[in-house]
Design an enzyme around this catalytic site. Structure first.
Site, short mmCIF file in Angstrom:
data_model
loop_
_atom_site.label_atom_id
_atom_site.label_comp_id
_atom_site.label_asym_id
_atom_site.label_seq_id
_atom_site.Cartn_x
_atom_site.Cartn_y
_atom_site.Cartn_z
N GLY A 144 9.57 17.75 28.92
CA GLY A 144 9.76 17.31 27.49
C GLY A 144 10.61 16.07 27.24
O GLY A 144 12.02 16.05 27.43
N LYS A 201 19.54 30.67 13.97
CA LYS A 201 20.32 30.12 13.16
C LYS A 201 19.65 29.13 12.29
O LYS A 201 20.00 28.27 11.32
CB LYS A 201 21.42 29.38 14.04
CG LYS A 201 20.86 28.64 15.37
CD LYS A 201 20.82 27.29 15.00
CE LYS A 201 20.29 26.53 16.24
NZ LYS A 201 20.02 25.11 16.03
N TRP A 213 16.27 15.92 22.64
CA TRP A 213 17.00 16.92 23.50
C TRP A 213 16.64 16.82 25.13
O TRP A 213 17.57 16.96 25.81
CB TRP A 213 17.24 18.26 22.75
CG TRP A 213 17.97 19.42 23.49
CD1 TRP A 213 17.79 20.46 23.60
CD2 TRP A 213 19.40 19.09 23.63
NE1 TRP A 213 19.05 21.41 23.92
CE2 TRP A 213 19.70 20.26 23.92
CE3 TRP A 213 20.25 17.86 23.67
CZ2 TRP A 213 21.17 20.60 24.18
CZ3 TRP A 213 21.49 18.22 24.13
CH2 TRP A 213 22.01 19.52 24.40
#
Length: 339
Positions: free
Chosen positions: A8, A191, A12
């Site tokens: 990926g 979250k 990130w």
């Protein structure tokens, strides 16, 4: 030094690969698009996700899954939650039998509402004691500048967690271990719902009082779900809980906060998602949170109202009014349900 595959090449994934390269590991990053792999190899940049960042010169990339994964000691997954199972099926023929499997994906599988470690264990059951989750307050835009960052890694196997800690930890990227896989994954995923809600509230001009209330009451909702699913309540006052919640709900780097803010300005959900380059996990996670609320019969008023805004065209201001006009209750009594 470890031979590491990172799956990926979003912001990130690229940044975590760079942390590992900084630590002296031999890191190969898988990019879905060949042009991104070529840019990383030639210019040490990834303009699609991190415009100004320059990566470690030893970090290499490829668009071939076999070339990236084969013979690697560690495989790190940083793909969207909806793509995880398909990716696992594709890479399974190339994974070493003794490989350590780490994921840094904050979300649930759609429809099954399974956590990412559960999905990995289903598709790669032979590696059940080699599965680790990495989570915590960690914006890619700051980690790439080597700003001080602290995260947590969790695994059912302490040796796997400690090995992951050793692989990642350095002077700017501090890593703690935690045996509570469920709590770390639940905190990291849910979250994002609260970040969307705080973005909406900020966009409506409701200010610091409303943001603080949403974060505090949102943490209670997260803890209720986590407790129902077997998490340790103490996890939610740690890095994967309140730490990640603060970082995501108060930062300009948070794509979930930005999405909520944009919706408050009158844009439709489809417009917001089409304009953002990166996946907004909180949208899918709101569906998951709503489903888990029904499954476990849990009070989740923030999640319920956000679900209505995102998927039932409810006016955000009306959603806030309905939150404020709920029946009277006692804070400690309500908190005890989740803690």
């Amino acid at each position: 030094m470890k031979q590491i595959a990172v799956i990926g090449a979003g912001s990130w994934g690229t940044v975590l690969a760079n942390v590992l390269a900084d630590n002296g590991h031999d890191v190969t990053l898988w990019a879905r698009k060949e042009e991104i792999a070529n840019e990383i190899n030639t210019f040490h940049r990834n303009h699609a996700y991190l415009v100004e960042a320059e990566f470690h010169p030893n970090l290499t990339a490829s668009s071939s899954l076999e070339a990236v994964v084969k013979n690697k000691e560690v495989v790190l997954f940083v793909v969207p939650s909806h793509a995880m199972r398909d990716m696992l099926i594709k890479i399974k023929p190339y994974v070493r039998t003794d490989a350590l499997l780490i994921h840094a994906t904050k979300g649930f599988e759609q429809e099954s509402w399974k956590r990412m470690s559960e999905v990995i264990a289903e598709e790669l059951p032979e590696w059940h004691d080699k599965i680790v989750v990495l989570s915590g307050p960690s914006h890619a835009e700051e980690v790439i500048r080597r700003s001080p960052t602290t995260v947590v890694v969790a695994s059912s196997c302490q040796d796997s967690a400690e090995l992951t800690q050793t692989i990642f930890i350095n002077s700017y990227f501090r890593v703690y271990t935690n045996p509570d896989v469920v709590g770390v994954e639940i905190g990291g995923a849910l979250k994002n719902i609260i970040a969307l809600a705080t973005g909406l509230a900020d966009g409506l001009g409701y200010g610091d009082n409303a943001r603080a209330a949403l974060m505090t009451r949102g943490l209670a909702e997260i803890a209720r779900v986590g407790s129902a699913m077997g998490a340790e309540p103490i996890t939610f006052v740690g890095l994967a809980g309140v730490g990640d919640l603060i970082g995501t709900c108060t930062s300009k780097h948070s794509r979930n906060w930005r999405a909520g803010y944009a919706i408050s300005q009158g844009k439709s959900l489809s417009e917001v998602l089409s304009e953002m380059k990166m996946v907004v996990e909180g949208v899918k996670t709101t569906r998951a949170g709503h489903a888990l609320k029904e499954k476990y019969n849990i009070e989740m008023p923030i999640t319920e109202q956000l679900y209505a805004v995102l998927f039932q065209d409810k006016d955000p201001k009306l959603a806030v009014e309905d939150l404020m006009n709920r029946g009277k209750t006692r804070e400690l009594q309500e908190m005890a349900q989740g803690w």
